[in-house]
Design an enzyme around this catalytic site. Structure first.
Site, PDB file in Angstrom:
ATOM      1  N   SER A  94      -8.263  10.275 -13.771  1.00 21.13           N
ATOM      2  CA  SER A  94      -9.368  10.594 -14.119  1.00 21.13           C
ATOM      3  C   SER A  94      -9.625   9.586 -12.948  1.00 21.13           C
ATOM      4  CB  SER A  94     -10.053  10.239 -15.291  1.00 21.13           C
ATOM      5  OG  SER A  94      -9.713   8.985 -16.068  1.00 21.13           O
ATOM      6  N   ASP A 118     -11.176  -6.083   6.441  1.00 20.06           N
ATOM      7  CA  ASP A 118     -10.061  -6.932   6.925  1.00 20.06           C
ATOM      8  C   ASP A 118      -9.546  -6.685   8.770  1.00 20.06           C
ATOM      9  OD1 ASP A 118      -9.914  -7.105   3.798  1.00 20.06           O
ATOM     10  OD2 ASP A 118      -8.331  -5.678   4.078  1.00 20.06           O
ATOM     11  N   ASP A 163     -11.594  13.723   3.671  1.00 23.15           N
ATOM     12  CA  ASP A 163     -11.046  11.976   4.207  1.00 23.15           C
ATOM     13  C   ASP A 163     -12.125  11.536   2.784  1.00 23.15           C
ATOM     14  OD1 ASP A 163     -13.984  13.220   3.889  1.00 23.15           O
ATOM     15  OD2 ASP A 163     -14.340  13.023   5.614  1.00 23.15           O
ATOM     16  N   ASN A 164     -11.646  11.305   1.580  1.00 22.57           N
ATOM     17  CA  ASN A 164     -11.988  10.353   0.677  1.00 22.57           C
ATOM     18  C   ASN A 164     -10.282  10.020   0.397  1.00 22.57           C
ATOM     19  OD1 ASN A 164     -14.394  10.999   0.422  1.00 22.57           O
ATOM     20  ND2 ASN A 164     -14.450  12.674  -0.503  1.00 22.57           N
ATOM     21  N   ASP A 174       0.764  -1.050   0.336  1.00 25.72           N
ATOM     22  CA  ASP A 174      -0.466   0.307   0.069  1.00 25.72           C
ATOM     23  C   ASP A 174       1.120   1.207   0.050  1.00 25.72           C
ATOM     24  OD1 ASP A 174      -2.330  -1.474   0.315  1.00 25.72           O
ATOM     25  OD2 ASP A 174      -3.072  -1.228   2.565  1.00 25.72           O
TER      26      ASP A 174
END
EC number: 2.7.1.20
Length: 345
Positions: A32, A300, A130-131, A18
């Site tokens: 996009s 998870d 917060d996205n 990650d």
């Protein structure tokens, strides 16, 4: 000390590094991306990962659904280290080396199959406010080979050491034969095999693979959208979550010594658990919305919390309690990260 021992929990899946960074709207627009979404990388995202690392301040975490759950279970257990074993495929590259370091930092006993045809899989988490927009490039994760890794004597010995097995449904797209080998071993030796529906597309497009593994599944996890997709594909003829759980619980099962348990989460609504003769519900820990940073990784974490108690042979209601606790901690932090020690009783 916990009742768990080294290598008693086994996971196999898609290891992804990650790469998290706070980005600007221009970056999202360039590729996009929607501010809040999860997609698989396409050709147009080829440069995204390099640009993210060059242009922004990034944080690295060992990720991928199954690896996240094993990591959370280890965090909940604390001692001994390396209760969780993890298998998956990475590339012989810089990101692969970082992934190995990150797995070691969280005390997971990761044994990766390393190959040089494809680079290590990555997941870019592009944060705006917060996205979070997630772009996953499976790459090497797609290259796991049963005969090159799982079948090797030293690796199979680690599988045999485990009491509880967990594989997320995402791995059904990679190596069905590896999953079946582990699932049959668990069934024949009366050990616990756990699986997650993982995503509606798994229930729809990998239905045949999923149903080949289902007879060996002792604990099945899913959220309400996955459960609804599963019910539709199985012609259950209901959208009622409790009824779906009951019908999934009653599907044919190989090991008759264990009744299947089905656990369905519904975000902030109660968690539903189907056992042989009853349906139980468990309220979720309430969190003030202002403390919720990011719900990515909550599923998870839920599974990781559940597994941490299951591997210690705790009752199922205690497993759900730990699952709710872990998910509640994760949603108050960025990504699938956690404080040094859990505060779970």
């Amino acid at each position: 000390m916990s009742a768990a021992s080294a290598n008693s929990l086994f996971g196999m899946g898609n290891p992804l590094l990650d790469i998290c960074a706070v980005v600007d709207k221009d970056f999202l627009d360039k590729y996009s991306l929607k501010p809040n979404d999860q997609i698989l990388a396409e050709a147009k995202h080829k440069e995204l990962f390099e640009e993210l690392v060059k242009k922004f301040k990034v944080e690295y975490h060992a990720g991928g659904a199954t690896q996240n759950s094993i990591k959370i279970a280890q965090w909940m257990i604390q001692e001994p280290h390396k209760v969780g074993t993890f298998f998956g495929c990475i590339g012989k590259d810089k990101f692969g080396e970082i992934l190995k370091e990150k797995a070691e930092e969280v005390h997971v006993d990761a044994h990766y199959y390393e190959q040089d045809e494809e680079p290590t899989g990555t997941c870019a988490a592009c944060i705006t406010g917060d996205n979070r927009s997630l772009v996953a490039n499976l790459a090497a994760a797609n290259c796991y080979k049963k005969d090159k890794h799982l079948d090797l004597e030293e690796n199979w010995k680690l599988v045999e050491k485990a009491k509880v097995y967990y594989i997320a449904g995402f791995f059904l797209t990679v190596s069905l034969e590896s999953i079946l080998k582990v699932a049959k071993h668990a069934s024949e030796n009366n050990k616990l095999f756990c699986m997650n529906l993982s995503a509606p597309f798994i229930c729809q497009f990998f239905k045949d693979n999923l149903m080949q593994v289902m007879p060996y599944v002792d604990v099945l996890f899913g959220n309400e959208t996955e459960a609804t997709a599963f019910a539709k594909e199985q012609d259950f003829d209901t959208k009622d979550i409790k009824e779906i759980a009951r019908k999934a619980q009653a599907l044919p099962k190989d090991n008759k010594k264990r009744q299947r348990v089905v656990v369905i989460t519904q975000g902030k609504d109660e968690t539903v658990m189907a056992l042989s003769d009853k349906i139980e519900t468990f309220p979720v820990v309430k969190t003030d919305p202002k403390y919720i940073v990011d719900t990515n990784g909550a599923g998870d974490a839920f599974v990781g919390g559940f597994l941490s108690e299951l591997v210690q042979e705790k009752p199922l209601d205690q497993c759900v309690k730990a699952a709710h606790y872990a998910a509640n901690v994760i949603i108050q932090r960025a990504g699938c990260s956690f404080p040094e020690k859990p505060d779970f009783k």
